[in-house]
Design a protein around this motif. Sequence first.
Motif, PDB file in Angstrom:
ATOM      1  N   GLU A   9       0.797  -1.337  -0.017  1.00  0.00           N
ATOM      2  CA  GLU A   9      -0.103   0.044   0.026  1.00  0.00           C
ATOM      3  C   GLU A   9       0.728   1.225  -0.097  1.00  0.00           C
ATOM      4  O   GLU A   9       1.813   1.324   0.661  1.00  0.00           O
ATOM      5  CB  GLU A   9      -0.924   0.104   1.177  1.00  0.00           C
ATOM      6  N   THR A  40      -4.167   4.542  -1.285  1.00  0.00           N
ATOM      7  CA  THR A  40      -5.156   5.013  -0.271  1.00  0.00           C
ATOM      8  C   THR A  40      -5.874   6.221  -0.736  1.00  0.00           C
ATOM      9  O   THR A  40      -5.400   7.021  -1.636  1.00  0.00           O
ATOM     10  CB  THR A  40      -4.456   5.379   1.128  1.00  0.00           C
ATOM     11  N   GLN A 167      -6.559  -4.384   9.697  1.00  0.00           N
ATOM     12  CA  GLN A 167      -5.783  -3.306  10.194  1.00  0.00           C
ATOM     13  C   GLN A 167      -4.584  -4.113  10.777  1.00  0.00           C
ATOM     14  O   GLN A 167      -4.652  -5.332  11.138  1.00  0.00           O
ATOM     15  CB  GLN A 167      -6.671  -2.786  11.423  1.00  0.00           C
ATOM     16  N   TYR A 168      -3.585  -3.315  10.709  1.00  0.00           N
ATOM     17  CA  TYR A 168      -2.049  -3.925  11.373  1.00  0.00           C
ATOM     18  C   TYR A 168      -2.191  -4.242  12.843  1.00  0.00           C
ATOM     19  O   TYR A 168      -3.208  -3.860  13.549  1.00  0.00           O
ATOM     20  CB  TYR A 168      -1.050  -3.089  10.940  1.00  0.00           C
ATOM     21  N   GLY A 194      -2.909  -7.432   7.532  1.00  0.00           N
ATOM     22  CA  GLY A 194      -2.113  -6.004   7.186  1.00  0.00           C
ATOM     23  C   GLY A 194      -1.033  -5.983   8.128  1.00  0.00           C
ATOM     24  O   GLY A 194      -1.164  -6.198   9.334  1.00  0.00           O
ATOM     25  N   MET A 196       2.338  -3.823   9.300  1.00  0.00           N
ATOM     26  CA  MET A 196       3.091  -2.491   9.445  1.00  0.00           C
ATOM     27  C   MET A 196       4.503  -2.668   9.922  1.00  0.00           C
ATOM     28  O   MET A 196       4.753  -3.190  11.172  1.00  0.00           O
ATOM     29  CB  MET A 196       2.355  -1.655  10.382  1.00  0.00           C
ATOM     30  N   TYR A 259       1.895  -2.017   4.783  1.00  0.00           N
ATOM     31  CA  TYR A 259       1.469  -0.707   4.715  1.00  0.00           C
ATOM     32  C   TYR A 259       3.041  -0.166   4.791  1.00  0.00           C
ATOM     33  O   TYR A 259       3.627  -0.091   5.637  1.00  0.00           O
ATOM     34  CB  TYR A 259       0.931  -0.348   6.206  1.00  0.00           C
TER      35      TYR A 259
END
Length: 277
Positions: A9, A40, A167-168, A194, A196, A259
Amino acid sequence: METHNFSIEFFPPKTPEGAEKLRATRRQLAELSPTYFSVTFGAGGSTQQGTLDTVLDIMADGHPAAPHLSCIGATRESIRALLKQFQQHGIRRLVALRGDLPSGYGGAGELRYANELVEFIRQETGDWFHIEVAAYPEMHPQARSPQDDLQNFARKVHAGANAAITQYFYNADAYFQFVDNVRKMGIEVPIVAGIMPITNYTQLMRFSDMCGAEIPRWVRLKLASFGDDSASIKAFGLDVVSSLCERLLAGGAPGLHFYSMNQAVATTAIWKRLTGK
Ligand code: FAD
């Protein structure tokens, strides 16, 4: 990793220099052959053109790309126009979200939740888009309860989402529990984890407070103990996040979504650890 979904992303750059820098980052990351890149979308449409331009730039280089699309603060008409534009450019996948309005911004708009957006996209464009939605193994911060959040996640899938990206998180058990609960509801869509990367302690703490991701105490204390020693933060972050990814893939995660924060180094390092390449 070849058999898994592996996506990266970006956020749309704000300046021509930023766009040039992102091109260089993306060319480095393209060597990892991700399944696709995603870009995004600022809630309220603030990055609408930047999101589309970045997606088209990526596609022009021959890579699959997916815009994110958030509905909060938008009208049906504006989303309809954007979907048409995406179709005209041959875009076939989307990440559909509610988004978060900046404080002081007007009303929620005509589509209040992501399930309504997914439903609207399907009504307008049938099966044209492969739609991914967000999932929250550690619960969305505004949800009334984990059960409520699961029901709301289910609504997005019933409205026509093909897959989800989480979500991370840094707690693999939260992910496995979430997937178990979703499967018990009879939902079979892939739930991509996800990820991060950890490169900066202050930034990580700020983001995690905002989105409700828990940093395990031992990770937090260790990161804090490194102070300004950025090399140690990055080395420790690489160990922690690579182990997490290994555990997730070994436990059946269908893929990883990075991310990247528009940076190539950390994602590349984790990927190399995972693939041994
Ligand atoms: P929803 O699924 O609508 O859920 C939002 C909240 O409302 C949850 O608490 C849920 O339990 C509750 N809820 C959902 N449906 C209902 C309903 N029908 N009735 C009552 N309550 C309901 N944000 C951006 O602005 N731009 C981006 O590009 C972006 N990309 C993201 C990508 C990923 C992979 C993830 C995980 C998040 C992303 N976000 C992005 C952040 C996201 O917009 C926020 O987390 C936002 O707060 C929730 O979006 P959602 O799509 O999950 O919302």
